[in-house]
Design a protein around this motif. Structure first.
Motif, PDB file in Angstrom:
ATOM      1  N   HIS A  66       0.814  -1.207   0.000  1.00  0.00           N
ATOM      2  CA  HIS A  66       0.000   0.000   0.000  1.00  0.00           C
ATOM      3  C   HIS A  66       0.850   1.261   0.000  1.00  0.00           C
ATOM      4  O   HIS A  66       0.353   2.356   0.239  1.00  0.00           O
ATOM      5  CB  HIS A  66      -0.939  -0.038   1.201  1.00  0.00           C
ATOM      6  CG  HIS A  66      -1.700  -1.332   1.281  1.00  0.00           C
ATOM      7  ND1 HIS A  66      -2.684  -1.668   0.380  1.00  0.00           N
ATOM      8  CD2 HIS A  66      -1.577  -2.404   2.093  1.00  0.00           C
ATOM      9  CE1 HIS A  66      -3.155  -2.878   0.663  1.00  0.00           C
ATOM     10  NE2 HIS A  66      -2.498  -3.352   1.688  1.00  0.00           N
ATOM     11  N   LEU A  67       2.154   1.076  -0.229  1.00  0.00           N
ATOM     12  CA  LEU A  67       3.038   2.238  -0.376  1.00  0.00           C
ATOM     13  C   LEU A  67       3.776   2.106  -1.702  1.00  0.00           C
ATOM     14  O   LEU A  67       4.077   0.998  -2.138  1.00  0.00           O
ATOM     15  CB  LEU A  67       4.073   2.292   0.753  1.00  0.00           C
ATOM     16  CG  LEU A  67       3.625   2.726   2.142  1.00  0.00           C
ATOM     17  CD1 LEU A  67       4.816   2.718   3.085  1.00  0.00           C
ATOM     18  CD2 LEU A  67       2.994   4.104   2.117  1.00  0.00           C
ATOM     19  N   ARG A  68       4.084   3.220  -2.331  1.00  0.00           N
ATOM     20  CA  ARG A  68       4.819   3.206  -3.594  1.00  0.00           C
ATOM     21  C   ARG A  68       5.986   4.168  -3.522  1.00  0.00           C
ATOM     22  O   ARG A  68       5.874   5.239  -2.926  1.00  0.00           O
ATOM     23  CB  ARG A  68       3.899   3.627  -4.752  1.00  0.00           C
ATOM     24  CG  ARG A  68       2.681   2.751  -4.938  1.00  0.00           C
ATOM     25  CD  ARG A  68       3.057   1.328  -5.228  1.00  0.00           C
ATOM     26  NE  ARG A  68       1.862   0.518  -5.401  1.00  0.00           N
ATOM     27  CZ  ARG A  68       1.386   0.158  -6.591  1.00  0.00           C
ATOM     28  NH1 ARG A  68       1.986   0.518  -7.683  1.00  0.00           N
ATOM     29  NH2 ARG A  68       0.295  -0.584  -6.668  1.00  0.00           N
ATOM     30  N   ASP A  69       7.049   3.761  -4.186  1.00  0.00           N
ATOM     31  CA  ASP A  69       8.215   4.620  -4.321  1.00  0.00           C
ATOM     32  C   ASP A  69       7.832   5.875  -5.111  1.00  0.00           C
ATOM     33  O   ASP A  69       6.903   5.840  -5.918  1.00  0.00           O
ATOM     34  CB  ASP A  69       9.309   3.853  -5.072  1.00  0.00           C
ATOM     35  CG  ASP A  69      10.677   4.470  -4.876  1.00  0.00           C
ATOM     36  OD1 ASP A  69      10.748   5.555  -4.281  1.00  0.00           O
ATOM     37  OD2 ASP A  69      11.657   3.864  -5.332  1.00  0.00           O
ATOM     38  N   ASN A  70       8.558   6.971  -4.863  1.00  0.00           N
ATOM     39  CA  ASN A  70       8.253   8.210  -5.590  1.00  0.00           C
ATOM     40  C   ASN A  70       8.691   8.171  -7.039  1.00  0.00           C
ATOM     41  O   ASN A  70       8.251   8.982  -7.841  1.00  0.00           O
ATOM     42  CB  ASN A  70       8.955   9.387  -4.905  1.00  0.00           C
ATOM     43  CG  ASN A  70       8.331   9.693  -3.567  1.00  0.00           C
ATOM     44  OD1 ASN A  70       7.134   9.484  -3.379  1.00  0.00           O
ATOM     45  ND2 ASN A  70       9.128  10.156  -2.631  1.00  0.00           N
ATOM     46  N   VAL A  71       9.590   7.253  -7.375  1.00  0.00           N
ATOM     47  CA  VAL A  71      10.101   7.206  -8.744  1.00  0.00           C
ATOM     48  C   VAL A  71       8.994   6.785  -9.700  1.00  0.00           C
ATOM     49  O   VAL A  71       8.265   5.839  -9.445  1.00  0.00           O
ATOM     50  CB  VAL A  71      11.279   6.209  -8.842  1.00  0.00           C
ATOM     51  CG1 VAL A  71      11.733   6.047 -10.273  1.00  0.00           C
ATOM     52  CG2 VAL A  71      12.421   6.669  -7.964  1.00  0.00           C
ATOM     53  N   SER A  72       8.850   7.522 -10.799  1.00  0.00           N
ATOM     54  CA  SER A  72       7.851   7.175 -11.798  1.00  0.00           C
ATOM     55  C   SER A  72       8.519   7.180 -13.165  1.00  0.00           C
ATOM     56  O   SER A  72       9.661   7.618 -13.316  1.00  0.00           O
ATOM     57  CB  SER A  72       6.710   8.191 -11.779  1.00  0.00           C
ATOM     58  OG  SER A  72       7.199   9.454 -12.174  1.00  0.00           O
TER      59      SER A  72
END
Lengths: 314, 439
Positions: free
Chosen positions: A11-17
């Motif tokens: 339920h958490l994602r890294d900021n890198v996109s």
């Protein structure tokens, strides 16, 4: 219906996109582009702008025509546009970057499914088509004139690659970039600074560039009886540095496994050596070495699977 | 100081979900007992317990209300004294509906006569400890809820385990329940470890704690006795997964498809050890557990909550939820399961209750750019993007062929994906569907 979202973990994602990665690549190429403008004048800036604009507009057009979601927000078209311009001489007519970008985006990227799906590097594919279609124009380089933004009329008779080891240029010139060449390939210091940034941000890894440049240099050392000067001259000539760090590392067209990356880099290095060594070819072959390896990249990936954590000897 | 090795891959989600700061220095508080509890009959891995009480029956605290069924199962006990008012079903985290017993609390906290302290703990045999663990419903409190009695039974194992690996790493963001337990009740945890050592017949126990919990490491080191070593581990997710922990503490790798016993290890969580101590010394079954309540609540806290308390009551104790809650999560943000309703009761696996907001909702998926970040993040050395591509083409067997079953579902791949793809979800689908088609 519950007002709370039910979903699979995590339920958490890294900021890198995708966008942040592509923006990092643009940022990393910027110093070399600026150097190109400083050496080759305003024409370089216009070519860069036209190339990027044409790339983005082509992708927008394709998405609209194909009724798919507009993907230009991911900045990958900007990267392609910049790379193509960096691979063009500053002397090309202004329609050339436009045609090149259209070929890159439509023919090399979008019809294969867009980002991540293309089998050859779009910028390199387009450059190859331009180089084969308008060989003369593509191999005419302006002599650099630092700070002369008004543009350069002098046509250089010799480029570092064609003047193999004849000492036309000093190593310092090759590193600094005041040599004839394409817009983005000449200033090795700027390119290396950008490459260092990409490695720091973990956008690219060391595997491909090290294997590429390493195998190329090793071959030159061996075949020239360990002549370090000639080898360095070759490494810093032509599009090798630009290619090894910014084009061979293209995600879509190189293997994802570390082992695969090394094989891919070795292949690029050996091919480039084969193309360059002892030949007086006027063209720069770096992009062709990479393109050839692009095509075999899926095969490399297939045979270089990862070793999993629990794969232990019985 | 032992030399610890860390696994390849892994991620550092702490910077983003840095919820540990909110609760790591807050002592465990006993939550007020609720008016009603809803106790699920399936709170453990294995066969659900069979309800053995009737509506209207008066039950005591610690009385068995659900009997274990089969070898891998655990009994369920009343967490309050009072009257059974309903036999119903309740929805657990993850969406499963299971039978449940609703008890109205008479607030007398009357212990059942079966709950009595052990008179001579030193005389207990390994078999006695296993029997107590089973009768008291002790299960792995780290989240997997595997019945502890089964784990402690090493009789038939060949080779025999030689190391008890204790998990105090608590590598998930936000979670601090184990951390506080180690700081406040280190002696009790150590006590449980010694019982587990006796039951399993091993002479060496190693406790792994991530180095972001210096106070827990200090407290545990001070409480450690002979044969028990406390080791600081680098803070990296998923350090607490048993295969990674065994590797860090013993240098051994558990082969694919095998259990920790293949590396001669038995792995237990610190909270389970504390529960085992209570069971052996005091005869107390698991009727409560420590739950970290954090995220979008007014007063984040570490609560000791009775099993069966509905989330609504838990939230009240934390001062209510704040604005913008989008997801209700049972457990940590990396591996926790979501819930659709606040009526969900606390179960034995509830290490944390996290109401999270927009930070827990991912952006829309886009195309895979083949950057390889998922592969770099995967601690098991798998190729999540490739599995994802195969699953999306319906090729579940293909995904299994490249090792989908070795996935421990830590979620590091999905976390790292710049295209925000649901990689873990695809792998779970492969595991689930793949079993039906048998490659």
């Amino acid at each position: 219906m519950s007002k709370y979202i039910v979903s699979c973990s995590p339920h958490l994602r890294d900021n890198v996109s995708t966008r942040s990665i592509m923006q990092d690549v643009c940022l990393a190429m910027l110093p070399a582009c600026i150097a190109g403008v400083l050496f080759f004048g305003y024409r370089a800036a216009i070519i860069l702008a036209l190339s990027v604009a044409a790339a983005v507009l082509s992708e927008k057009f394709y998405c609209k025509a194909a009724h798919i979601k507009d993907t230009t927000g991911d900045y990958s078209a900007v990267v392609t546009g910049m790379l193509l311009a960096m691979n063009l001489p500053s002397t090309v007519p202004y329609w050339m970057p436009v045609i090149g970008s259209i070929i890159a985006i439509l023919l090399c990227k979008m019809i294969f499914g867009g980002i991540g799906q293309n089998f050859i590097n779009p910028a390199l594919g387009a450059r190859a088509i331009l180089a084969l279609s308008w060989a003369n124009v593509m191999n005419t380089f302006a002599a650099p004139a630092f700070g002369n933004l008004a543009g350069v009329d002098t046509i250089a008779s010799v480029t570092p690659v064609s003047g193999v080891a004849n000492g036309s240029f000093t190593l310092a010139q090759l590193a600094l970039g005041n040599i004839p060449g394409t817009i983005g390939e000449t200033c090795k210091i700027a390119l290396l600074a950008g490459a260092a940034y990409l490695m720091y941000k973990q956008v690219i890894s060391w595997h491909i560039p090290v294997a590429f440049i390493g195998s190329f240099a090793a071959c030159y050392l061996i075949f020239t009886g360990f002549n370090v000067n000639v080898t360095l001259y070759q490494v810093l000539s032509g599009g090798l540095i630009l290619g090894a760090f910014f084009m061979a590392t293209d995600y879509s067209t190189s293997p994802t496994t570390n082992k695969g990356k090394i094989v891919f880099g070795l292949g690029c290095g050996l091919l480039l050596f084969w193309f360059r060594y002892g030949k007086k070819a006027p063209a720069e072959w770096c992009s062709f070495a990479i393109l050839l390896m692009n095509v075999v990249s899926p095969l490399i990936e297939r045979v270089t699977g990862n070793k999993s954590f629990g794969e232990v000897k019985k | 100081m032992a030399i610890t090795q860390t696994f390849g891959g892994g991620i550092h989600p702490h910077e983003i979900g840095n919820g540990k700061n909110a609760t790591q220095s807050l002592p465990i508080v006993n939550a007020a007992a609720p008016a009603r509890v809803t106790i699920a009959m399936a709170q453990h891995l294995g066969a659900p317990a069979a309800c053995c009480v009737k509506v209207g029956q008066v039950v005591n605290m610690g009385q068995v209300i659900g009997e274990a069924q089969g070898a891998i199962s655990a009994p369920v006990h009343a967490s309050v004294s009072g009257k059974v008012v309903a036999l119903t079903t309740c929805e657990l985290a993850g969406g499963k509906s299971v039978p449940a017993v609703v008890i109205e609390n008479d607030f007398e906290d009357r212990w059942d006569e079966s709950v009595k302290p052990c008179e001579n703990v030193d005389a207990l045999t390994a078999q006695d400890i296993m029997t107590i663990a089973r009768n008291c419903g002790v299960v792995g409190l780290g989240g997997a809820t595997f019945p502890t009695a089964v784990k402690l039974n090493t009789e038939k194992l060949d080779p025999k385990p030689d190391t008890l690996v204790i998990n105090g790493s608590e590598c998930e963001p936000y979670l601090t329940s184990d951390h506080r337990l180690m700081v406040e009740n280190a002696g009790q945890v150590m006590d449980g470890i010694r019982f587990a050592m006796k039951a399993t017949g091993v002479s060496c126990a190693k406790v792994g704690i991530e180095d972001n919990k210096p106070d827990a490491i200090e407290a545990m080191k001070a409480a450690a006795t002979e044969g028990i070593e406390v080791v600081a581990l680098p803070a990296k997710y998923p350090q607490g997964y048993e295969k990674m922990l065994i590797y860090a503490l013993t240098g051994r790798k558990v082969p694919n498809g095998k259990l920790p016993s293949a590396a001669q290890c038995v792995v237990m969580n610190v909270a389970t050890c504390a529960a085992l101590s209570d069971a052996v010394r005091k005869g107390q079954p698991i009727i409560d557990r420590v739950v970290t309540v954090a995220g979008r609540v007014a007063n984040p806290c570490n609560l000791r909550v009775r099993i069966g308390v509905p989330l609504l009551d838990v939230i009240d104790q934390a001062g209510g939820m704040t604005e913008g809650v989008r997801k209700l999560i049972c457990g940590g943000p990396m591996m926790g399961k979501t819930m659709s309703t606040l009526n969900t009761p606390i179960t034995k696996n509830f290490s944390a209750f996290l109401p999270l907001g927009d930070e827990s909702v991912s952006a829309e998926e886009s195309a895979c750019i083949r950057c390889g970040r998922c592969m770099r993040a995967c601690p098991m050395g798998l190729m999540p993007a490739k599995m994802d591509a195969l699953v999306r083409h319906g090729d579940y067997a293909g995904a299994l062929a490249i090792g989908a079953l070795n996935c421990m579902e830590c979620g590091s791949c999905t976390y790292s994906c710049p295209a925000k793809r649901e990689l873990l979800q695809a792998i779970k689908v492969a595991k689930c569907m793949g079993g039906n088609i048998k490659a």
